[in-house]
Design a protein around this motif. Structure first.
Motif, PDB file in Angstrom:
ATOM      1  N   THR A 127     -22.447  11.790 -43.886  1.00  0.00           N
ATOM      2  CA  THR A 127     -21.067  11.383 -44.148  1.00  0.00           C
ATOM      3  C   THR A 127     -20.128  12.582 -44.211  1.00  0.00           C
ATOM      4  OG1 THR A 127     -21.895   9.493 -45.411  1.00  0.00           O
ATOM      5  CG2 THR A 127     -19.583  10.072 -45.720  1.00  0.00           C
ATOM      6  N   GLU A 128     -20.584  13.684 -44.836  1.00  0.00           N
ATOM      7  CA  GLU A 128     -19.719  14.860 -44.973  1.00  0.00           C
ATOM      8  C   GLU A 128     -19.332  15.425 -43.606  1.00  0.00           C
ATOM      9  OE1 GLU A 128     -19.676  19.292 -47.097  1.00  0.00           O
ATOM     10  OE2 GLU A 128     -21.391  17.954 -47.350  1.00  0.00           O
ATOM     11  N   LEU A 129     -20.294  15.510 -42.694  1.00  0.00           N
ATOM     12  CA  LEU A 129     -20.006  16.008 -41.349  1.00  0.00           C
ATOM     13  C   LEU A 129     -19.039  15.073 -40.632  1.00  0.00           C
ATOM     14  CD1 LEU A 129     -20.530  17.907 -38.950  1.00  0.00           C
ATOM     15  CD2 LEU A 129     -22.545  16.497 -38.390  1.00  0.00           C
ATOM     16  N   GLY A 130     -19.289  13.762 -40.726  1.00  0.00           N
ATOM     17  CA  GLY A 130     -18.414  12.802 -40.066  1.00  0.00           C
ATOM     18  C   GLY A 130     -17.004  12.832 -40.598  1.00  0.00           C
ATOM     19  N   LEU A 131     -16.839  12.933 -41.921  1.00  0.00           N
ATOM     20  CA  LEU A 131     -15.507  12.960 -42.518  1.00  0.00           C
ATOM     21  C   LEU A 131     -14.778  14.255 -42.164  1.00  0.00           C
ATOM     22  CD1 LEU A 131     -16.136  11.412 -46.047  1.00  0.00           C
ATOM     23  CD2 LEU A 131     -14.951  10.375 -44.106  1.00  0.00           C
ATOM     24  N   THR A 132     -15.512  15.367 -42.087  1.00  0.00           N
ATOM     25  CA  THR A 132     -14.877  16.632 -41.690  1.00  0.00           C
ATOM     26  C   THR A 132     -14.302  16.515 -40.284  1.00  0.00           C
ATOM     27  OG1 THR A 132     -16.413  17.886 -43.083  1.00  0.00           O
ATOM     28  CG2 THR A 132     -15.237  19.104 -41.369  1.00  0.00           C
ATOM     29  N   ALA A 133     -15.087  15.923 -39.372  1.00  0.00           N
ATOM     30  CA  ALA A 133     -14.599  15.739 -38.000  1.00  0.00           C
ATOM     31  C   ALA A 133     -13.412  14.781 -37.972  1.00  0.00           C
ATOM     32  CB  ALA A 133     -15.734  15.206 -37.121  1.00  0.00           C
ATOM     33  N   ARG A 134     -13.479  13.698 -38.736  1.00  0.00           N
ATOM     34  CA  ARG A 134     -12.375  12.733 -38.762  1.00  0.00           C
ATOM     35  C   ARG A 134     -11.103  13.353 -39.321  1.00  0.00           C
ATOM     36  NH1 ARG A 134     -11.319   8.036 -42.898  1.00  0.00           N
ATOM     37  NH2 ARG A 134     -10.066   9.747 -43.665  1.00  0.00           N
ATOM     38  N   ASN A 135     -11.242  14.157 -40.384  1.00  0.00           N
ATOM     39  CA  ASN A 135     -10.059  14.799 -40.976  1.00  0.00           C
ATOM     40  C   ASN A 135      -9.427  15.781 -40.005  1.00  0.00           C
ATOM     41  OD1 ASN A 135     -10.387  13.370 -43.351  1.00  0.00           O
ATOM     42  ND2 ASN A 135     -11.580  14.980 -44.350  1.00  0.00           N
ATOM     43  N   PRO A 143     -30.997  13.635 -31.354  1.00  0.00           N
ATOM     44  CA  PRO A 143     -30.296  12.653 -32.197  1.00  0.00           C
ATOM     45  C   PRO A 143     -29.079  13.256 -32.875  1.00  0.00           C
ATOM     46  CG  PRO A 143     -32.267  13.462 -33.308  1.00  0.00           C
ATOM     47  CD  PRO A 143     -32.300  14.038 -31.926  1.00  0.00           C
ATOM     48  N   ALA A 144     -28.092  12.421 -33.113  1.00  0.00           N
ATOM     49  CA  ALA A 144     -26.875  12.854 -33.807  1.00  0.00           C
ATOM     50  C   ALA A 144     -27.114  12.903 -35.307  1.00  0.00           C
ATOM     51  CB  ALA A 144     -25.730  11.897 -33.494  1.00  0.00           C
ATOM     52  N   GLU A 145     -26.502  13.887 -35.972  1.00  0.00           N
ATOM     53  CA  GLU A 145     -26.576  13.957 -37.432  1.00  0.00           C
ATOM     54  C   GLU A 145     -25.576  12.989 -38.075  1.00  0.00           C
ATOM     55  OE1 GLU A 145     -26.887  18.163 -38.897  1.00  0.00           O
ATOM     56  OE2 GLU A 145     -26.599  18.564 -36.764  1.00  0.00           O
ATOM     57  N   ALA A 146     -24.490  12.735 -37.396  1.00  0.00           N
ATOM     58  CA  ALA A 146     -23.493  11.762 -37.849  1.00  0.00           C
ATOM     59  C   ALA A 146     -22.923  11.102 -36.606  1.00  0.00           C
ATOM     60  CB  ALA A 146     -22.383  12.433 -38.653  1.00  0.00           C
ATOM     61  N   SER A 147     -22.584   9.830 -36.710  1.00  0.00           N
ATOM     62  CA  SER A 147     -22.070   9.093 -35.551  1.00  0.00           C
ATOM     63  C   SER A 147     -20.882   8.238 -35.940  1.00  0.00           C
ATOM     64  CB  SER A 147     -23.153   8.191 -34.939  1.00  0.00           C
ATOM     65  OG  SER A 147     -24.174   8.949 -34.347  1.00  0.00           O
ATOM     66  N   VAL A 148     -19.933   8.165 -35.010  1.00  0.00           N
ATOM     67  CA  VAL A 148     -18.815   7.231 -35.125  1.00  0.00           C
ATOM     68  C   VAL A 148     -19.085   6.108 -34.134  1.00  0.00           C
ATOM     69  CG1 VAL A 148     -16.344   6.894 -34.839  1.00  0.00           C
ATOM     70  CG2 VAL A 148     -17.186   9.021 -35.815  1.00  0.00           C
ATOM     71  N   ARG A 149     -19.032   4.868 -34.636  1.00  0.00           N
ATOM     72  CA  ARG A 149     -19.377   3.715 -33.814  1.00  0.00           C
ATOM     73  C   ARG A 149     -18.196   2.752 -33.803  1.00  0.00           C
ATOM     74  NH1 ARG A 149     -24.214   0.664 -32.618  1.00  0.00           N
ATOM     75  NH2 ARG A 149     -23.824  -1.581 -32.621  1.00  0.00           N
ATOM     76  N   GLY A 150     -17.775   2.328 -32.600  1.00  0.00           N
ATOM     77  CA  GLY A 150     -16.673   1.381 -32.498  1.00  0.00           C
ATOM     78  C   GLY A 150     -16.540   0.859 -31.087  1.00  0.00           C
ATOM     79  N   SER A 151     -15.750  -0.192 -30.924  1.00  0.00           N
ATOM     80  CA  SER A 151     -15.542  -0.764 -29.593  1.00  0.00           C
ATOM     81  C   SER A 151     -14.742   0.193 -28.727  1.00  0.00           C
ATOM     82  CB  SER A 151     -14.817  -2.103 -29.710  1.00  0.00           C
ATOM     83  OG  SER A 151     -13.461  -1.897 -30.091  1.00  0.00           O
ATOM     84  N   ALA A 152     -14.824  -0.003 -27.431  1.00  0.00           N
ATOM     85  CA  ALA A 152     -14.088   0.855 -26.494  1.00  0.00           C
ATOM     86  C   ALA A 152     -12.590   0.799 -26.778  1.00  0.00           C
ATOM     87  CB  ALA A 152     -14.375   0.418 -25.062  1.00  0.00           C
ATOM     88  N   THR A 153     -12.069  -0.403 -27.037  1.00  0.00           N
ATOM     89  CA  THR A 153     -10.636  -0.551 -27.281  1.00  0.00           C
ATOM     90  C   THR A 153     -10.222   0.149 -28.566  1.00  0.00           C
ATOM     91  OG1 THR A 153     -10.586  -2.659 -26.097  1.00  0.00           O
ATOM     92  CG2 THR A 153      -8.762  -2.212 -27.617  1.00  0.00           C
ATOM     93  N   ASP A 154     -10.988  -0.016 -29.636  1.00  0.00           N
ATOM     94  CA  ASP A 154     -10.610   0.594 -30.913  1.00  0.00           C
ATOM     95  C   ASP A 154     -10.706   2.116 -30.861  1.00  0.00           C
ATOM     96  OD1 ASP A 154      -9.916  -1.710 -32.306  1.00  0.00           O
ATOM     97  OD2 ASP A 154     -11.990  -2.148 -32.822  1.00  0.00           O
ATOM     98  N   LEU A 155     -11.708   2.640 -30.188  1.00  0.00           N
ATOM     99  CA  LEU A 155     -11.804   4.100 -30.055  1.00  0.00           C
ATOM    100  C   LEU A 155     -10.649   4.645 -29.221  1.00  0.00           C
ATOM    101  CD1 LEU A 155     -15.652   4.478 -29.530  1.00  0.00           C
ATOM    102  CD2 LEU A 155     -14.336   5.296 -31.488  1.00  0.00           C
ATOM    103  N   THR A 202     -21.892   6.612 -39.600  1.00  0.00           N
ATOM    104  CA  THR A 202     -23.281   6.605 -40.055  1.00  0.00           C
ATOM    105  C   THR A 202     -23.833   8.022 -40.074  1.00  0.00           C
ATOM    106  OG1 THR A 202     -24.101   6.252 -37.790  1.00  0.00           O
ATOM    107  CG2 THR A 202     -23.661   4.291 -39.119  1.00  0.00           C
ATOM    108  N   GLY A 203     -24.917   8.205 -40.820  1.00  0.00           N
ATOM    109  CA  GLY A 203     -25.547   9.516 -40.872  1.00  0.00           C
ATOM    110  C   GLY A 203     -24.933  10.406 -41.927  1.00  0.00           C
TER     111      GLY A 203
END
Length: 279
Positions: free
Chosen positions: A235-243, A198-210, A232-233
């Motif tokens: 948040t700190e890990l997800g935001l680090t990856a997004r940044n 399982p993922a600790e953090a996930s980014v979820r979105g449509s194919a077009t938006d991703l 989801t999951g």
């Protein structure tokens, strides 16, 4: 003297209130710019960041299209704000676009990417959810190989620079519900690989938006604000990856990858608009 109708008076008050709010926001923006300038000086960073200015203009241009605003109006207002920010830092405001100027392209090598496909047959292409049953038949090993290759090319430089060390021993997921696809990525031996568990953090979105996010035709803040992307999951890990993705120098991504992403994202966006218009 003619008495002003009540409706006109009420609407004028509403306009005055919005004008006051814009000035309050402008004052707040100037304070933030002043704080940013001080932080740049302490950190030894250059005062002027053309890539950031272009990102602000590009984001405003996209939002203006979605809101039905004249692009020149939005671009002109943002150019004034950028000029004011430069003035606060003692910089010249040269080089900013005029409101009616063509939108700037920061990478001359990407000229081939300008222009979205507008072919009428796009509305006959099946939307992503129709592809889901077909894609589920693609062996997982093939999916993983393609994903690892694509992510490896996109993040080659930060990988080599060790900037993805925060993913060591961690798992981050990508979910594309309209395609019925989901992957989990982890860092192994200095490479991003598709892993089990399982993922600790996930980014979820449509194919077009991703795809729009990956191609820099949409920014993450706008997509999250509009709830077209979900995190989801952890948040700190997800935001680090997004940044990290936000800081990724687009011009250092291989040109062939930029062109492929740009053209694919533009085609997907045009197809989605065609599907919606045809309903």
């Amino acid at each position: 003297m003619n008495q002003v109708p009540f409706a006109v008076s009420l609407l004028r008050r509403g306009i005055d209130g919005l004008d006051d709010a814009m000035l309050l926001l402008l004052a707040g923006r100037r304070r933030l710019v002043a704080g940013l300038a001080a932080s740049k000086r302490r950190g030894g960073l250059p005062a002027c960041d053309p890539a950031r200015e272009h990102a602000v203009l590009a984001r405003g241009d996209g939002l203006a299209r979605r809101l039905g605003l004249p692009p020149g109006l939005a671009r002109g207002q943002l150019a004034l704000l950028i000029a004011d920010g430069r003035h606060l830092q003692g910089l010249a405001a040269d080089g900013l676009p005029a409101p009616d100027a063509p939108f700037p392209n920061p990478n001359p090598g990407d000229q081939a990417m300008v222009g979205a496909p507008t072919h009428p047959y796009l509305r006959w292409l099946p939307p992503p959810r129709r592809w889901a049953p077909v894609l589920r038949r693609v062996p997982q090993a093939w999916q993983r190989q393609l994903l690892e290759r694509a992510v490896g090319q996109l993040l080659d430089k930060p990988l080599r620079a060790g900037e993805l060390g925060f993913l060591q021993g961690r798992r981050i997921g990508i979910e594309v519900p309209d395609l019925g696809l989901a992957w989990v990525l982890g860092l192994e031996d200095g490479r991003l690989r598709s892993v089990d568990g399982p993922a600790e953090a996930s980014v979820r979105g449509s194919a077009t938006d991703l795809l729009l996010l990956a191609s820099r035709l949409e920014d993450a803040d706008t997509l999250f604000f509009q709830r077209r992307l979900e995190l989801t999951g952890d948040t700190e890990l997800g935001l680090t990856a997004r940044n990290l993705l936000d800081r990724l120098p687009w011009e250092e991504v291989p040109l062939a990858v930029r062109i492929a992403l740009n053209r694919g994202a533009r085609a997907a966006r045009a197809a989605r608009e065609a599907w919606r218009a045809g309903r």
